[in-house]
Write an enzyme that holds these catalytic residues in place. Structure first.
Site, PDB file in Angstrom:
ATOM      1  N   GLU A 124       0.780  -1.247   0.000  1.00 26.77           N
ATOM      2  CA  GLU A 124       0.000   0.000   0.000  1.00 26.77           C
ATOM      3  C   GLU A 124       0.803   1.283   0.000  1.00 26.77           C
ATOM      4  OE1 GLU A 124       0.168  -2.234   2.549  1.00 26.77           O
ATOM      5  OE2 GLU A 124       0.301  -1.235   4.496  1.00 26.77           O
TER       6      GLU A 124
ATOM      7  N   HIS B 274      -8.662  -3.439  -0.245  1.00 26.82           N
ATOM      8  CA  HIS B 274      -7.761  -3.618   0.897  1.00 26.82           C
ATOM      9  C   HIS B 274      -6.640  -2.561   0.874  1.00 26.82           C
ATOM     10  CE1 HIS B 274      -5.462  -6.311   3.777  1.00 26.82           C
ATOM     11  NE2 HIS B 274      -4.493  -5.542   3.316  1.00 26.82           N
ATOM     12  N   GLU B 275      -5.965  -2.442  -0.255  1.00 26.58           N
ATOM     13  CA  GLU B 275      -4.809  -1.531  -0.320  1.00 26.58           C
ATOM     14  C   GLU B 275      -5.241  -0.074  -0.193  1.00 26.58           C
ATOM     15  OE1 GLU B 275      -1.997  -2.883   0.015  1.00 26.58           O
ATOM     16  OE2 GLU B 275      -2.718  -4.904  -0.381  1.00 26.58           O
TER      17      GLU B 275
ATOM     18  N   GLU C  16      -3.704  -4.300   9.254  1.00 24.69           N
ATOM     19  CA  GLU C  16      -4.123  -5.431   8.415  1.00 24.69           C
ATOM     20  C   GLU C  16      -5.521  -5.948   8.749  1.00 24.69           C
ATOM     21  OE1 GLU C  16      -2.732  -5.755   5.868  1.00 24.69           O
ATOM     22  OE2 GLU C  16      -0.696  -5.011   6.159  1.00 24.69           O
TER      23      GLU C  16
ATOM     24  N   HIS D 299      -5.846   0.990   3.303  1.00 25.96           N
ATOM     25  CA  HIS D 299      -4.601   1.310   4.011  1.00 25.96           C
ATOM     26  C   HIS D 299      -4.198   2.781   3.847  1.00 25.96           C
ATOM     27  CE1 HIS D 299      -3.253  -2.453   5.601  1.00 25.96           C
ATOM     28  NE2 HIS D 299      -3.099  -3.052   4.453  1.00 25.96           N
TER      29      HIS D 299
HETATM   30 ZN    ZN Z   1      -2.603  -5.042   4.023  1.00 24.67          ZN
END
Ligand code: ZN
Length: 882
Positions: free
Chosen positions: A301, A334-335, A357, A338
């Site tokens: 990320e 997900h990224e 995470e 972040h």
């Molecule tokens: Zn991650």
């Protein structure tokens, strides 16, 4: 970061165990109290880095603005595999002195000593001229080669990329490589004139340099942690767009731009949703994403310049499956999560990695369910929670918040506990508080800590504020204690009412010495008529009453992170009703029953009878649970004749759902059916179903005339690989060798790892010792083919016989995984001992955690084998026709 191809984990085992029911209360963030190796009396505020890469090495200059808070004898910072040419320290007043460096390679630090100590407090500029290594593993600045199809044929190309998390920034520049030392960065790279350079920030100036080079300077960054610094250099195409005023770009290798449209469309939707959800807009002017045709297996990320393996980001609807589309959406979500949770607000130290995470995993599930409800994402995330529930019940688990004393082993915490358990705990808290209250707390946390660091206690503080509840009391048991509870229910009928008594105890697998812990467990109960009730189960038993005497489901809707054990009558009633339960409740009952068998709390026929009650089950996630569990039992059988009997049982069981959907897509069929088809073909092939094997082989042979359907391609390849003869092996090798896409390369390697023929497997293993694959990929395939093919002994002996060569190929941080990965498929306890004793002779004592985890897994399988193998075979024989 999204880890891929690797089941990572932790070093701290027993030391994290706390007194039962009294978790320590972690303090809120303070810079001074944050753990770490580096002294906090010298603090950097800005780095100016100028990097000139060559082929195997780079030349560089670092100018670092620092604040010396107290008189110090020397300056201690991180540096790994860097060679210093000169080190100068210039005071704000202009005085300059030379510092003498000394290095500690094990600690990855450098100490810079003045001729006359101490260095007085004040502001200084530290100028270091140095050079470093361009590696072949994704750690620091690295180089990878890839193939590109051009009019004249296949050509080799190379790209440079960085990967810093957790602690590899110190391989690119000397600095304070711990997340709490935030600073601004201004990068300059000198590169070939024809190449594209991408970093965290937009380019601010490009100037020609002699010899066909150019100097690219990037704008000054926002204050950030070192592990987020990024630089990519190569021949790239770019796709551009914008969302809420943020410039969006996706960079790909030449010719692959058109396959980035889906990721771009998803990015627009995701950025807009997060801007709203977090109540803070994405703070940079641009968000780039780079699809690397090599290097990392997952994604990273980096702020403003997210890196992916291209196989994770590109999606071509004509050539790739729905599964690929779903995976792209999930990893992008997900990224980008972040960028807030991780980049804008950063965990203070690796002991709170779960804040990054767990949160990104939870958020990706949430947004996927919101915008793609037809994908069954909720059920998928329930199944991925099993990854954590399995590991968290074992002796080798650790608390979500766990001490990480040695940051060079911080890779150990990138595991199921930080990702899947972290996400499950957040889901449980959100379900308990309600979505709105939870979001208010998250917004408060982000607002209060933006451009700073935080601990779990800060998140709890803001959730308490938002909810008016004592959140640490409710949840600290889940993040500060290892493991999780088994909620036991017993039910009786009284005057037409169901009376349910709930108690808890710690659930473990093969760990009789585990300390007895308790949790505050929010249990959602659902009655037969649909009535729902939430009870908080603490130390003492709780009783609930429901009208009517039907069976009561506990953990209804699967929002809790625990398992349930019903008393026998309730279990029998639910089992009989299995096909009428909601899919999440069906999945829970199957998963919990399977785990109770592994734990020795019930016997295998109970699980297999439950599977027999599925009826016309059509959900692929449910079948994936069943297929995984059956494979677990099948792998325990040593005798060919017993294995054969169990395989025949599995094949008959799976033929039923497969016969309903067949080999080919039908117009109008549910999206999920494609994914079920793929799972069934692969499992039937593995079980040796003759018709499926023959059809897969025929389709593989005819692929030139009739390309394999993308939705089942990987299954067909795996079955063809499993039963490969010499010509099939050669055809797969050619496919791998000519692949210009990472996806095609990976699926071909997967097919090769399935091969049964020992002679061909040996040839493949020899090939992995050459330079055909990048070293990390070669080691991964070499150490996983034993488990994938079922030829564990063959794979293990090969790795042992070539151990020095294999260990040399692995990266330093990857080395602790080599032996455990190769041994993981064993099912006899002496092999666990063998693994530990060999690992001890080749690894440092701090690097044994992965071996201990694998050994514990082998011992668990051995214990289940001893108890259940004969019963599984007897059941299979009694329930197979013909
Ligand atoms: Zn991650």
């Amino acid at each position: 970061m999204r880890i891929a191809q690797r089941s990572a984990t932790l070093l701290l085992v027993a030391a994290a165990v706390l007194s039962p029911g009294h978790p320590r209360a972690e303090p809120r963030f303070s810079f001074a109290a944050t753990p770490g190796k580096l002294p906090k009396d010298v603090v950097p505020s800005h780095y100016a880095l100028r990097i000139t890469p060559g082929t195997d090495r780079f030349e560089a200059e670092a100018g670092i603005d620092i604040d010396v808070k107290r008189p110090v004898q020397a300056i201690v910072l991180n540096a790994s595999e860097l060679t210093f040419k000169s080190v100068k320290l210039r005071a704000a007043g202009g005085d300059e002195q030379t510092l003498a460096p000394s290095f500690d390679p094990k600690q990855e630090t450098a100490t810079l000593a003045p001729a006359r100590a101490p260095i007085a407090p004040g502001r200084y500029r530290l100028d270091i001229e140095y050079s470093g290594k361009i590696g072949r593993h994704p750690q620091g600045l690295y180089r990878f080669e890839y193939k590109q199809r051009e009019p004249g044929g296949l050509v080799e190309r190379a790209m440079l990329a960085t990967h810093m998390e957790p602690v590899s920034a110190r391989k690119l520049f000397p600095g304070w490589d711990e997340p709490v030392f935030r600073a601004t960065f201004e990068l300059t790279a000198v590169v070939e004139e024809s190449l594209t350079a991408v970093s965290n920030m937009p380019q601010s100036r490009v100037e020609p340099r002699p010899g066909g080079k150019k100097e690219v300077r990037f704008e000054k960054s926002v204050p950030m942690s070192t592990y987020l610094v990024a630089l990519f250099i190569g021949e790239m195409d770019v796709l551009e767009d914008e969302a809420d005023g943020v410039r969006l770009r996706i960079y790909t290798a030449k010719g692959k731009r058109e396959r980035a449209h889906y990721a771009m469309e998803s990015t627009r939707q995701i950025v807009h949703y997060y801007n709203e959800y977090f109540g803070e807009r994405y703070p940079l002017a641009k968000l780039d994403q780079v699809a690397l045709p090599g290097g990392i297996g997952g994604a990273m990320e980096n702020w403003g310049a997210i890196a992916y393996n291209e196989a994770r980001l590109l999606y071509d609807p004509r050539r790739e499956s729905l599964r690929q589309q779903q995976a792209v959406y999930g990893i992008v979500a997900h990224e980008i999560a972040h960028q807030w949770f991780g980049n804008l607000v950063t965990m203070a130290w690796w002991d709170n990695l779960w804040l990054n995470e767990g949160f990104a995993t939870w958020m990706a599930d949430k947004i996927t369910e919101q915008f793609n409800p037809q994908w069954g994402a909720r059920l998928r995330s329930a199944l991925s929670k099993e990854w954590a529930l399995g590991e968290d019940a074992r002796r080798t688990t650790h608390a979500i918040q766990t001490p990480v004393e040695n940051d060079t082993r911080a890779t150990d915490v990138f595991d199921s506990i930080s990702y899947a358990k972290g996400a499950a705990v957040l889901r449980m808290v959100e379900a308990y508080l309600g979505e709105g209250v939870f979001r208010t707390g998250v917004r408060g946390y982000v607002r209060a800590n933006r451009f700073s660091n935080a601990t779990t206690a800060d998140l709890w503080h803001h959730l308490s504020d938002a909810s008016g509840q004592d959140i640490p009391k409710l949840v600290s048991g889940w993040t500060e204690q290892p493991g999780y509870p088994l909620v036991r229910t017993s039910q009786r009928c009284e005057n037409g009412e169901a009376v349910v008594t709930l108690t808890q105890e710690r659930f473990t697998l093969n760990d009789p010495g585990a300390s007895p812990l308790t949790w505050n467990v929010p249990v959602i109960l659902a009655g037969a008529a649909g009535a729902r009730r939430t009870l908080l189960v603490e130390r003492d038993p709780r009783v609930a009453r429901f009208p009517g005497c039907g069976a009561i489901v506990a953990n209804a809707g699967d929002s809790g992170y625990y398992r349930v054990e019903y008393d026998d009558p309730a279990f029998q009633a639910l089992s009989a009703e299995l096909k009428h339960l909601a899919p999440l409740d069906r999945l829970r009952l199957l998963s919990d029953t399977f785990a109770l068998v592994q734990a020795g709390r019930t016997e295998v026929p109970r699980y297999l009878a439950l599977v027999g009650n599925l009826g016309d089950e059509a959900d692929r996630t449910i079948w994936d649970q069943v297929i995984g569990s059956l494979r677990f039992f099948g792998d325990l059988l040593d005798k060919a004749e017993e294995k054969g009997a169990f395989d025949r049982f599995v094949a008959q069981l799976l033929q039923k759902p497969f016969s309903r959907i067949g080999w080919d897509r039908r117009p109008g069929e549910a999206a999920d059916t494609q994914l079920l088809r793929r799972s069934l073909i692969e499992a039937l092939g593995r079980a040796g179903d003759k018709a499926v094997v023959q059809e897969a082989q025929a389709r593989f042979a005819a692929r030139a005339d009739k390309p394999l359907d993308a939705s089942i391609r990987i299954a067909v390849l795996n079955v063809a690989g499993r039963y490969a003869d010499e010509p099939t092996y050669q055809a797969l090798l050619r496919r791998m060798h000519n692949a210009t896409d990472m996806n095609a390369k990976w699926e071909t390697l997967s097919a090769l790892r399935q091969m049964q023929d020992p002679r061909l497997l040996r040839q493949l293993m020899e090939l992995m010792l050459t330079d055909e694959l990048p070293p990390g990929d070669a080691v991964f395939n070499l150490t996983h083919l034993g488990s994938d093919s079922g030829q564990v002994e063959l794979g293990w002996q090969f790795v042992l016989a070539r151990l020095p060569v294999v260990l040399a190929k692995a990266s330093e941080r990857g080395r602790p995984y080599v032996l455990p990965d190769a041994a993981r498929g064993f099912t006899d306890a002496p092999r666990a001992d063998e693994l530990i004793s060999i690992a001890r002779t080749h690894l440092d004592a701090t690097a044994l955690y992965q071996a201990e985890k694998a050994a514990d897994w082998i011992r668990l399988k051995a214990a289940v084998k001893e108890r259940e193998a004969a019963r599984a075979v007897a059941w299979a024989r009694a329930h197979t026709r013909g």
